[in-house]
Write an enzyme that holds these catalytic residues in place. Structure first.
Site, PDB file in Angstrom:
ATOM      1  N   GLY A 195      -3.371  11.152  12.136  1.00  0.00           N
ATOM      2  CA  GLY A 195      -2.157  10.362  12.372  1.00  0.00           C
ATOM      3  C   GLY A 195      -2.455   8.875  12.396  1.00  0.00           C
ATOM      4  CB  ALA A 196      -2.257   6.208   9.954  1.00  0.00           C
TER       5      ALA A 196
ATOM      6  NE  ARG B  17       4.114  10.424  24.328  1.00  0.00           N
ATOM      7  CZ  ARG B  17       3.203  10.952  25.141  1.00  0.00           C
ATOM      8  NH1 ARG B  17       1.966  11.135  24.739  1.00  0.00           N
ATOM      9  NH2 ARG B  17       3.531  11.309  26.373  1.00  0.00           N
TER      10      ARG B  17
ATOM     11  CG  HIS C  40      -0.353 -29.658  18.232  1.00  0.00           C
ATOM     12  ND1 HIS C  40      -0.512 -28.822  17.140  1.00  0.00           N
ATOM     13  CD2 HIS C  40      -1.413 -30.512  18.234  1.00  0.00           C
ATOM     14  CE1 HIS C  40      -1.610 -29.176  16.486  1.00  0.00           C
ATOM     15  NE2 HIS C  40      -2.186 -30.189  17.132  1.00  0.00           N
TER      16      HIS C  40
ATOM     17  CB  VAL D 293      -5.406  17.669   9.308  1.00  0.00           C
ATOM     18  CG1 VAL D 293      -6.299  18.646  10.062  1.00  0.00           C
ATOM     19  CG2 VAL D 293      -6.063  16.299   9.194  1.00  0.00           C
TER      20      VAL D 293
ATOM     21  CD  GLU E 170       0.253   9.417   8.440  1.00  0.00           C
ATOM     22  OE1 GLU E 170       0.060   9.136   9.625  1.00  0.00           O
ATOM     23  OE2 GLU E 170       1.132  10.230   8.056  1.00  0.00           O
TER      24      GLU E 170
HETATM   25  P1  FAD Z   1       7.000   8.994  30.895  1.00  0.00           P
HETATM   26  O1  FAD Z   1       6.193   7.770  31.053  1.00  0.00           O
HETATM   27  O2  FAD Z   1       6.450  10.072  30.023  1.00  0.00           O
HETATM   28  O3  FAD Z   1       7.234   9.551  32.352  1.00  0.00           O
HETATM   29  C1  FAD Z   1       7.893  10.751  32.598  1.00  0.00           C
HETATM   30  C2  FAD Z   1       7.473  11.235  33.972  1.00  0.00           C
HETATM   31  O4  FAD Z   1       8.290  12.326  34.345  1.00  0.00           O
HETATM   32  C3  FAD Z   1       6.040  11.732  34.040  1.00  0.00           C
HETATM   33  O5  FAD Z   1       5.378  11.076  35.071  1.00  0.00           O
HETATM   34  C4  FAD Z   1       6.174  13.223  34.318  1.00  0.00           C
HETATM   35  O6  FAD Z   1       5.148  13.735  35.158  1.00  0.00           O
HETATM   36  C5  FAD Z   1       7.500  13.266  35.045  1.00  0.00           C
HETATM   37  N1  FAD Z   1       8.180  14.552  34.957  1.00  0.00           N
HETATM   38  C6  FAD Z   1       8.529  15.212  33.825  1.00  0.00           C
HETATM   39  N2  FAD Z   1       9.211  16.335  34.129  1.00  0.00           N
HETATM   40  C7  FAD Z   1       9.275  16.375  35.475  1.00  0.00           C
HETATM   41  C8  FAD Z   1       9.863  17.281  36.378  1.00  0.00           C
HETATM   42  N3  FAD Z   1      10.541  18.352  35.970  1.00  0.00           N
HETATM   43  N4  FAD Z   1       9.734  17.035  37.703  1.00  0.00           N
HETATM   44  C9  FAD Z   1       9.055  15.935  38.142  1.00  0.00           C
HETATM   45  N5  FAD Z   1       8.502  15.043  37.322  1.00  0.00           N
HETATM   46  C10 FAD Z   1       8.619  15.258  36.008  1.00  0.00           C
HETATM   47  N6  FAD Z   1       4.823   2.129  24.970  1.00  0.00           N
HETATM   48  C11 FAD Z   1       4.933   0.776  24.975  1.00  0.00           C
HETATM   49  O7  FAD Z   1       6.047   0.267  25.122  1.00  0.00           O
HETATM   50  N7  FAD Z   1       3.842  -0.027  24.812  1.00  0.00           N
HETATM   51  C12 FAD Z   1       2.601   0.478  24.637  1.00  0.00           C
HETATM   52  O8  FAD Z   1       1.628  -0.269  24.502  1.00  0.00           O
HETATM   53  C13 FAD Z   1       2.445   1.890  24.625  1.00  0.00           C
HETATM   54  N8  FAD Z   1       1.227   2.438  24.473  1.00  0.00           N
HETATM   55  C14 FAD Z   1       1.095   3.794  24.514  1.00  0.00           C
HETATM   56  C15 FAD Z   1      -0.183   4.331  24.354  1.00  0.00           C
HETATM   57  C16 FAD Z   1      -0.358   5.698  24.403  1.00  0.00           C
HETATM   58  C17 FAD Z   1      -1.757   6.265  24.233  1.00  0.00           C
HETATM   59  C18 FAD Z   1       0.761   6.549  24.654  1.00  0.00           C
HETATM   60  C19 FAD Z   1       0.585   8.033  24.750  1.00  0.00           C
HETATM   61  C20 FAD Z   1       2.028   6.022  24.798  1.00  0.00           C
HETATM   62  C21 FAD Z   1       2.206   4.638  24.722  1.00  0.00           C
HETATM   63  N9  FAD Z   1       3.484   4.057  24.858  1.00  0.00           N
HETATM   64  C22 FAD Z   1       3.603   2.690  24.809  1.00  0.00           C
HETATM   65  C23 FAD Z   1       4.698   4.864  25.057  1.00  0.00           C
HETATM   66  C24 FAD Z   1       5.110   4.861  26.539  1.00  0.00           C
HETATM   67  O9  FAD Z   1       4.041   5.364  27.303  1.00  0.00           O
HETATM   68  C25 FAD Z   1       6.363   5.701  26.725  1.00  0.00           C
HETATM   69  O10 FAD Z   1       7.375   5.246  25.862  1.00  0.00           O
HETATM   70  C26 FAD Z   1       6.855   5.597  28.166  1.00  0.00           C
HETATM   71  O11 FAD Z   1       5.878   6.059  29.063  1.00  0.00           O
HETATM   72  C27 FAD Z   1       8.155   6.379  28.344  1.00  0.00           C
HETATM   73  O12 FAD Z   1       8.579   6.276  29.651  1.00  0.00           O
HETATM   74  P2  FAD Z   1       9.424   7.434  30.356  1.00  0.00           P
HETATM   75  O13 FAD Z   1       9.658   6.954  31.747  1.00  0.00           O
HETATM   76  O14 FAD Z   1      10.571   7.794  29.523  1.00  0.00           O
HETATM   77  O15 FAD Z   1       8.458   8.710  30.350  1.00  0.00           O
HETATM   78  P1  AMP Z   2       3.492   8.609  15.220  1.00  0.00           P
HETATM   79  O1  AMP Z   2       4.601   9.624  15.308  1.00  0.00           O
HETATM   80  O2  AMP Z   2       3.943   7.224  14.858  1.00  0.00           O
HETATM   81  O3  AMP Z   2       2.581   8.626  16.414  1.00  0.00           O
HETATM   82  O4  AMP Z   2       2.582   9.053  13.983  1.00  0.00           O
HETATM   83  C1  AMP Z   2       2.036  10.334  13.845  1.00  0.00           C
HETATM   84  C2  AMP Z   2       1.587  10.489  12.416  1.00  0.00           C
HETATM   85  O5  AMP Z   2       0.828  11.708  12.267  1.00  0.00           O
HETATM   86  C3  AMP Z   2       2.735  10.588  11.413  1.00  0.00           C
HETATM   87  O6  AMP Z   2       2.645   9.507  10.544  1.00  0.00           O
HETATM   88  C4  AMP Z   2       2.511  11.923  10.705  1.00  0.00           C
HETATM   89  O7  AMP Z   2       2.753  11.833   9.317  1.00  0.00           O
HETATM   90  C5  AMP Z   2       1.029  12.212  10.953  1.00  0.00           C
HETATM   91  N1  AMP Z   2       0.689  13.648  10.876  1.00  0.00           N
HETATM   92  C6  AMP Z   2       1.349  14.685  11.455  1.00  0.00           C
HETATM   93  N2  AMP Z   2       0.744  15.881  11.175  1.00  0.00           N
HETATM   94  C7  AMP Z   2      -0.342  15.596  10.380  1.00  0.00           C
HETATM   95  C8  AMP Z   2      -1.386  16.384   9.751  1.00  0.00           C
HETATM   96  N3  AMP Z   2      -1.447  17.724   9.873  1.00  0.00           N
HETATM   97  N4  AMP Z   2      -2.315  15.733   9.011  1.00  0.00           N
HETATM   98  C9  AMP Z   2      -2.284  14.381   8.889  1.00  0.00           C
HETATM   99  N5  AMP Z   2      -1.332  13.595   9.455  1.00  0.00           N
HETATM  100  C10 AMP Z   2      -0.372  14.174  10.200  1.00  0.00           C
END
Ligand code: FAD
Ligand code: AMP
Length: 475
Positions: free
Chosen positions: A187-188, A278, A448, A244, A210
């Site tokens: 995934g890219a 996700r 600047h 993949v 990707e």
């Molecule tokens: P979440 O942060 O997923 O929180 C949901 C919470 O609900 C969790 O704590 C979970 O335990 C809880 N929960 C779920 N179901 C229940 C239940 N039934 N009872 C009790 N608790 C529950 N976004 C950015 O804007 N900038 C970034 O740089 C960025 N970097 C990221 C890097 C990575 C590696 C990842 C994985 C994500 C990144 N994101 C980034 C995306 C960002 O993390 C999410 O968009 C954000 O966390 C969403 O917030 P949320 O509150 O909707 O959900």
């Molecule tokens: P994002 O949803 O932006 O985090 O990107 C995930 C990326 O993974 C998408 O661009 C998909 O095309 C790619 N992807 C999903 N399944 C596969 C797979 N089996 N092999 C290679 N790339 C994948």
């Protein structure tokens, strides 16, 4: 009679915890249910963003960038770091410390604002009752309004099931204590590029596989093209059109089978990150019918109201970009709407950042979207190589590109690839939010030497008036 609240929020990520704090600020009796356990089995707040997402990834991106910058460019700047070496466990420890400080900071904010933290899993029942199943057993609480903020979870694909610490998702990839010699990333997208960058900078040979043929299709094409060139220079091997199809754990690591236009192939890497997107976390969160769409997103109207009276949903579990700030803004807007105020969100001004090096940042429409919509536009651009500050920083890669309406001059998009462009982006967001024109930016004074001057020059360039680069018209 069950414990009764004005507002119960399910989930304490950046959507839920922000909604809970604002609801309490609005004078509403508020509780927030959260089930997340940290690696020590302790209940923590903050969700994906603080525990395994935005914050830990940025901590490792910052550390790995400092290491690479010193290693590759230190001597050029007269800094000779003899014996420069990595201490990965220390780097991971620093990251963990930042996470703990921030998640416990939210617990403090809950206390200070009078938000009750209900530890455990929340399940929505009929009549806006919520069952909380936690360490102290089960209890039922009731609410006038419920905000669902259950977030999202990584997609698992059958060809690459997770296995301990060899085939991992974002959680595993943010916790390795050693650098793999070779690393595959499926995934890219944003997460794949950021995590791949961390481990490449620390010394891994990284191959990104990707499935789709185009690179960063959501970004402006000119920016995506520059990004592909920069990543290639850095040695990040990004293979597009590569699907993949299977993986196998072997003595040497992971055997990856994949298909591309040339046929079927395989490669072996020491470890593999699966970053294929996700999905909304909406399974088993309610024992009543809560309408979701085909992909599992909770169905809501333009105000984040579900079809159940008094039940709202925000953040990653509903439509729109999966971004922390989008979740938080929806949280604030919903908490205000519940309190009878007006909640404001401008979905046309959502900032997007990919925290690679250089950073890729944008807001508003891309040039391709404007073409498709038949909007007449002007383009202004400015290369970072012409910025005095970027030169002083030894960071001349990239560009700023500004799109303005040809008739009204309104700024429609700001697209950048460049060092710290995530910080410059707020200028574009504010400009779009304030309905500013390119001329408004032209008439604004910028300090600047700053990187921000590149935004000023891009606005000038939209009218052929850039001072520090040759305007397209003048050529
Ligand atoms: P979440 O942060 O997923 O929180 C949901 C919470 O609900 C969790 O704590 C979970 O335990 C809880 N929960 C779920 N179901 C229940 C239940 N039934 N009872 C009790 N608790 C529950 N976004 C950015 O804007 N900038 C970034 O740089 C960025 N970097 C990221 C890097 C990575 C590696 C990842 C994985 C994500 C990144 N994101 C980034 C995306 C960002 O993390 C999410 O968009 C954000 O966390 C969403 O917030 P949320 O509150 O909707 O959900
Ligand atoms: P994002 O949803 O932006 O985090 O990107 C995930 C990326 O993974 C998408 O661009 C998909 O095309 C790619 N992807 C999903 N399944 C596969 C797979 N089996 N092999 C290679 N790339 C994948």
């Amino acid at each position: 009679m069950s414990e009764q609240y004005d507002v119960v929020v399910i989930g304490a990520g950046p959507g839920g915890y922000v909604a809970a704090i604002r609801a309490a600020q609005n004078g509403l009796k508020t509780a927030c249910v959260e089930e997340w356990l940290d690696p020590n089995g302790e209940h923590v707040l903050g969700g994906t963003c603080l525990n395994v997402g935005c914050i830990p990834s940025k901590a490792l991106l910052e550390s790995s960038e400092k290491f690479e910058s010193l290693r590759l460019h230190g001597a050029e700047e007269g800094i000779v770091a003899e014996g420069l070496h990595l201490d990965v466990p220390a780097m991971i420890h620093r990251k963990d410390k930042i996470v703990t400080e921030l998640t416990s900071g939210i617990a403090q904010l809950f206390k200070a604002n009078g938000v009750t933290w209900l530890k455990g899993r929340g399940t929505l029942l009929a009549d806006k009752q919520i069952r909380v199943s936690g360490p102290d057993g089960e209890r039922i609480v009731g609410a006038q309004s419920v905000i669902i903020a259950t977030g999202s979870v990584p997609v698992n694909i059958p060809p690459a099931p997770l296995t301990g610490s060899t085939i991992v998702d974002n959680t595993g990839a943010l916790a390795w204590n050693t650098v793999p010699q070779s690393l595959g990333v499926i995934g890219a997208g944003v997460i794949g590029l950021e995590l791949g960058s961390v481990w490449r900078r620390l010394g891994a040979e990284v191959t990104v596989l990707e499935a789709v043929d185009s690179f960063l299709p959501m970004a402006d094409a000119a920016i995506a093209k520059t990004a592909a060139r920069e990543f290639k220079k850095q040695g990040l091997d990004i293979r597009l059109g590569t699907l993949v199809t299977g993986t196998e754990i072997t003595d040497d690591g992971v055997l990856i089978r994949y298909k591309d236009s040339q046929g079927e192939h395989s490669m072996t890497v020491e470890r593999l990150i699966v970053a294929v997107g996700r999905l909304p976390n909406t399974k088993n969160i309610a024992e009543i019918t809560l309408p979701v769409d085909a992909r599992g997103f909770i169905e809501i109207d333009d105000h984040c109201r579900t079809s159940i009276e008094g039940v709202w949903a925000i953040g990653d579990c509903v439509r729109g970009p999966m971004l922390a700030h989008k979740a938080s803004e929806e949280g604030i807007a919903v908490a205000d709407r519940i309190a009878g105020k007006i909640g404001h969100i401008n979905y046309d001004a959502v900032p997007n950042v990919i925290y690679t090096h250089p950073e890729i940042s944008w807001v508003g429409k891309t040039e391709e979207q404007l073409k498709e919509e038949g909007v007449a536009y002007r383009v202004g651009s400015f290369p970072m190589a012409a910025s005095g500050r970027a030169k002083a920083m030894n960071e001349t890669a990239g560009m700023v590109k500004l799109l303005a309406d040809a008739q009204t001059d309104r700024i429609l998009g700001l697209h950048m690839i460049g060092v710290r462009s995530s910080e410059l982006l707020a200028q574009g967001v504010i400009a779009i939010e304030m309905q500013a024109t390119a001329e408004d930016l032209q008439c604004t004074m910028f300090a600047h030497p700053t990187l921000s001057e590149a935004v000023h020059e891009a606005a000038l360039s939209a009218h052929g008036l850039a001072v520090h680069s040759v305007n397209k018209k003048a050529r």
